[in-house]
Design a protein around this motif. Sequence first.
Motif, mmCIF file in Angstrom:
data_model
loop_
_atom_site.group_PDB
_atom_site.id
_atom_site.type_symbol
_atom_site.label_atom_id
_atom_site.label_comp_id
_atom_site.label_asym_id
_atom_site.label_seq_id
_atom_site.Cartn_x
_atom_site.Cartn_y
_atom_site.Cartn_z
ATOM 1 N N ALA A 168 0.605 6.733 -4.253
ATOM 2 C CA ALA A 168 1.541 5.610 -4.211
ATOM 3 C C ALA A 168 1.180 4.519 -5.211
ATOM 4 N N LEU A 169 -0.109 4.376 -5.520
ATOM 5 C CA LEU A 169 -0.551 3.273 -6.377
ATOM 6 C C LEU A 169 -0.441 3.568 -7.866
ATOM 7 N N PRO A 364 -0.765 -0.122 -1.333
ATOM 8 C CA PRO A 364 0.632 0.236 -1.588
ATOM 9 C C PRO A 364 1.596 -0.355 -0.569
#
Length: 407
Positions: A168-169, A364
Amino acid sequence: MTRYVEIDHVVPVPLDHDRPDGERIAVYAREISTDPGLPWLLFLGGGPGFAAPRPLGTEGWLVRALRDYRVLLLDQRGTGRSTPVTRSVALARGPEYVARFRADAIVRDAELVRHAVAGGRPWTVLGQSFGGFCTLSYLSFAPEGLRAAMITGGLPGVGVAADEPYRALYPVVLQKNRDHYAHHPDDADTARQVAEHLRSTVVTLPTGRRLTVEAFQSIGNVLGQHDGSARLHRLLEAPFVGGALGDAFLFAVSDALSWATAANPLYYLLHEATYAHATGPTGWAAQRVRAEFGEFAGADPVCFTGEMIFPWMFDDDPLMRPLRRVADQLAERPRWPALYDLDQLRANTVPAVAAVYDTDMYVPRDLSLATAATIPGLQVWHSTDHQHDALRVDGERVLSHLLAVLE
């Protein structure tokens, strides 16, 4: 500058809370107050592996907190004036020792500190970044110790494998790179020249650490801060002197890389383990997931990375190189204790609020919001105006808003 009284507290705690009669370590906390009759606020700071902030009296969040609370700044186990985990300790004691310094143990330490310092009265906790991870563990395992909970930039995903936060990051980091080059287009050519130089020349930083292309990319960690793009631009202004990388640039790079230093070995060793929630090995998740994003592999322009610990960081840093084996063993650990009790979180009754920052490069957003949706009584302040360091930069406003939400 706020005038206050400081009182030191040292509380002995078990190294292993499941063996209360075994080896003991010390946990240090600094009490700060203007009125000893006020209720308690426990501050849990970022990390893992960093001591509590040493206040100067000008911190906005602390000034605001002291109007309503006695504040306790906890040096989480292994850090600061608590029994420290140094490089030599980590090497001598090995992975089983180091593994006992995660959020679950920090919370159980805090409960012993609460009884020793606050007379067992429930207190409010404020968790920033990793301190927010610890706060979620607190809500899981010792909610009876809490009057209320506040989290800033530190509401983790729960019930997910270690790969998922990084997956996600990385796109957030990529967007930070795009935004930076859009504002500073000349930096793309400068970064390319630096990377080409590092591919053909052995460069050593003043700390003795090898400056490779990958290490150069990791200075992108600053992009997650409110002034990070400006700081990166200043760093890239004039890196070369007479065809070589100049001393001023090398010292500036060393400073930019100071977020992960040998002075805080727990950060290196346990960063990925903060995502290991009753799951299998993390297996160097940041490195593995990075391979899914080809933009970080020699792309043009150079793509800087974020808050990720990679195995090569141990190889390139002579101070950390002896700990590579310990790091590998932690990455290969087959199972970790649970960091959160999902059933307890779903039954939560403690008033709680979390600041979630829209473009947070370290935690995130979508995973934070998904976690918040599962916890009754947890309200979310979803801010599009702040970065991860909002509590430090705009602390009085941020804390005032969270306190108002709790009222």
